[in-house]
Every structure is written in C-alpha cells, then in structure tokens.
Design an enzyme around this catalytic site. Structure first.
Site, PDB file in Angstrom:
ATOM      1  N   GLU A  60      52.544 -49.768 -52.212  1.00 42.35           N
ATOM      2  CA  GLU A  60      53.200 -50.739 -53.084  1.00 42.35           C
ATOM      3  C   GLU A  60      52.633 -50.623 -54.495  1.00 42.35           C
ATOM      4  OE1 GLU A  60      53.774 -54.534 -51.214  1.00 42.35           O
ATOM      5  OE2 GLU A  60      53.509 -55.611 -53.110  1.00 42.35           O
ATOM      6  N   ASP A  78      52.917 -52.944 -58.003  1.00 39.71           N
ATOM      7  CA  ASP A  78      53.379 -54.294 -58.351  1.00 39.71           C
ATOM      8  C   ASP A  78      53.274 -54.643 -59.825  1.00 39.71           C
ATOM      9  OD1 ASP A  78      53.692 -54.852 -55.656  1.00 39.71           O
ATOM     10  OD2 ASP A  78      51.805 -55.923 -55.463  1.00 39.71           O
ATOM     11  N   GLU A  83      53.818 -58.492 -61.258  1.00 40.17           N
ATOM     12  CA  GLU A  83      54.135 -59.880 -60.945  1.00 40.17           C
ATOM     13  C   GLU A  83      53.864 -60.721 -62.182  1.00 40.17           C
ATOM     14  OE1 GLU A  83      53.674 -61.047 -56.394  1.00 40.17           O
ATOM     15  OE2 GLU A  83      51.750 -60.451 -57.258  1.00 40.17           O
ATOM     16  N   HIS A  93      50.426 -59.755 -63.697  1.00 40.12           N
ATOM     17  CA  HIS A  93      49.535 -59.381 -62.598  1.00 40.12           C
ATOM     18  C   HIS A  93      50.000 -58.023 -62.071  1.00 40.12           C
ATOM     19  CE1 HIS A  93      47.216 -60.408 -58.818  1.00 40.12           C
ATOM     20  NE2 HIS A  93      48.107 -59.581 -58.301  1.00 40.12           N
ATOM     21  N   THR A  94      49.079 -57.059 -61.987  1.00 43.34           N
ATOM     22  CA  THR A  94      49.415 -55.744 -61.449  1.00 43.34           C
ATOM     23  C   THR A  94      48.536 -55.449 -60.234  1.00 43.34           C
ATOM     24  OG1 THR A  94      47.827 -54.511 -62.828  1.00 43.34           O
ATOM     25  CG2 THR A  94      50.018 -54.921 -63.761  1.00 43.34           C
ATOM     26  N   GLU A 117      43.641 -55.598 -58.258  1.00 44.17           N
ATOM     27  CA  GLU A 117      44.342 -56.377 -59.263  1.00 44.17           C
ATOM     28  C   GLU A 117      43.780 -56.148 -60.669  1.00 44.17           C
ATOM     29  OE1 GLU A 117      42.699 -57.681 -56.684  1.00 44.17           O
ATOM     30  OE2 GLU A 117      44.068 -58.817 -55.412  1.00 44.17           O
ATOM     31  N   TRP A 172      49.283 -71.198 -55.631  1.00 45.79           N
ATOM     32  CA  TRP A 172      48.274 -70.306 -56.210  1.00 45.79           C
ATOM     33  C   TRP A 172      48.611 -69.763 -57.595  1.00 45.79           C
ATOM     34  CZ3 TRP A 172      49.486 -65.286 -57.605  1.00 45.79           C
ATOM     35  CH2 TRP A 172      50.677 -64.757 -57.076  1.00 45.79           C
ATOM     36  N   ARG A 186      32.848 -60.172 -56.430  1.00 48.60           N
ATOM     37  CA  ARG A 186      33.773 -59.811 -55.360  1.00 48.60           C
ATOM     38  C   ARG A 186      33.287 -58.599 -54.575  1.00 48.60           C
ATOM     39  NH1 ARG A 186      40.173 -58.709 -56.537  1.00 48.60           N
ATOM     40  NH2 ARG A 186      40.826 -58.249 -54.406  1.00 48.60           N
TER      41      ARG A 186
END
Length: 288
Positions: A104, A106, A108, A121-122, A133, A198, A276
C-alpha cells in the site's frame, strides 16, 4: 514555519509555476477509469465525466476505486479537499493490493478546525507491514483550489509529490532485508470517511455534523503506468522511451526541493521517533 530567505522565495515562485503547468493535465474520464464502490449515492461523477466528488454525512461516507490494476506507475490526481471545519474527516487517496500481506502507498488528508492546517499523512506498506508514517503541513490552502498529488512507483523507489514538488522518497531497501512493493499489482482507491476517534488532535476534536455534508473533489487523473491484466504487464510490449519513469530518480534540484519541504513542513517522521523504536530504527531509515 517557512524561512524568509531568498531561496525560499525562489522555491515558492517555482512551485506556483509548476502548479500552473500541472493544472493543464489532459482531462480523464472518470466513468471509464473508476467505479464508485460505496456511499449509496454520495459519490458522484459530474461534468461529462471530468469531475468526481465524494461526500460524507452522519450516515455514511463514500469511495471509489480504479478499474485497472497497476504494477508500477506514475500516477497523478488533482484534489480539492473539504473546506471549512473538516475536523474528524479523512480523505484517503492511495494504491493498495488485497490480503493480509498487502502492499500500500498512502496519501491521507486529516481534517482540521477552520483556520488550522490540514495534515498530509503518508505511509508505505510492504508485505502487510506499515508503520512508516511521515506527516506534513502544506504550503498552501488545499481547500481553496485543486492541487496535484502524485505517486511515482518504480522498482527502485517510491516518490510522493505535491504540485510536482517531491516531499518524500521511500527507496527499495531489500538489501537491508526490508520487503519492497514490487510483486503485487495495486488499484487506486479513494474514500471520504469519519475518523473523529483519531484524525484531529488524536481524537480530541470531534466531527461537527452541522457542517455536513462534507465534500472533496477530484479531476485530471493521469496514469503513466504498467497495467496488470491476466497475469501480464502492459509495459512488457511498450517502448523504453515511454517508460522512462521506470528508472526515474530525483535529480539534485528535486532533492533540494524535497529537503526544503522536509525542513519546513514535515511534522512527523517515524525514522526520528526514538520513543517508538527504543531498540533502534527500522533498517530502511539508515538510507535516508
């Protein structure tokens, strides 16, 4: 956020010129290229198939997908995002295969309170694994007019661009043990939906349904791509000149533009989020 240096001014002037040039993309036919897949009438193809709109109300959002599957391509779409108070809404525009090990790519667009910037947002998934992200603000109001959002996907790299300006590059890192999207054909998908658990400030700001229906608009789709059909690629019989994008990479000018965007407008990068990844960043981050 942006610097006021002369180089920044020159960048902005060139971006405006690029935007004007890209606005003259040959018109597509949405009835031929896409199928509305859900929304119970909330998605519409208008203006002699040159315009597509998605809408969202409290009952449902809407979406569409491409009729063709692609295995590599240079894909452009012009979008005009939901104006006004769009908090809680997400406009998703992406390439995806199917299944638990899907690939995918993205875009967004996370809605905002009036006056606050949209967040772009990628993400990139390979073999079902995402969590890659990067997020950006934009250097213009994406609700005031159409802008071109592009994905270059070839065997060596994926490049996300806005109005011809690259904002992100994801390189093939198979030599580091990272799967790369190269074997699964993908369709183009887009949807407008409610994600107020979210999307805006981590879900603190909810959708204001008095502003509904929310509408996003699409035009000037163009795909210079390898169409996948019956187990074979249309590029196998094409001339190499028409497929120059299959080996395209960023030249020094575009590398500079991407660095400028990332310095001034990037607001999140998974490759710098040490909280993270306390045990170390993913291996592809070492290629950045």
């Amino acid at each position: 956020m942006a610097s006021s240096s002369s180089s920044s001014v020159l960048f902005m002037i060139s971006a405006v010129i690029l935007s004007s040039v890209l606005a003259v993309v040959s018109a597509s036919n949405f009835n031929q290229d896409f199928t509305i897949t859900w929304g119970d009438g909330r998605a519409k193809i208008l203006n002699n198939s040159q315009l597509l709109t998605l809408s969202l109300d409290k009952t449902s959002g809407s979406g569409f997908q491409s009729n063709n599957e692609y295995l590599f391509g240079k894909i452009d779409m012009q979008l005009k995002l939901v104006p006004g108070n769009s908090a809680g809404t997400v406009t998703a525009y992406y390439l995806s295969s199917q299944g638990s090990t899907h690939d995918e790519i993205d875009f967004e667009f996370l809605g905002n309170l009036s006056g606050d910037p949209y967040i772009l947002h990628t993400n990139v998934f390979s073999q079902g694994k995402g969590n890659r992200e990067q997020q950006f603000y934009l250097w213009f109001d994406p609700t005031a007019d159409f802008h071109t959002y592009s994905i270059l996907w070839n065997p060596q790299r994926i490049i996300f661009s806005v109005d011809g300006t690259p904002i992100r590059e994801f390189k093939n890192a198979e030599s580091f043990g990272v799967p790369y999207p190269k074997n699964q054909p993908m369709r183009i998908y887009s949807s407008l939906w409610n994600a107020d658990d979210w999307a805006t400030r981590g879900g603190l700001v909810k959708t204001d349904w008095t502003q509904a229906p929310f509408t996003a608009s699409y035009r000037n789709f163009n795909a210079n791509a390898c169409i996948w059909s019956s187990g074979s690629s249309s590029c196998a019989s094409s001339s190499s000149n028409s497929n120059a994008w299959l080996s395209e990479q960023l030249d020094s000018t575009n590398q500079g533009r991407m660095k400028w965007v990332q310095k001034n407008y990037m607001i999140y990068n998974y490759c710098t989020d040490s909280k993270r990844f306390p045990q170390g960043f993913p291996p592809e981050c070492s290629m950045s």
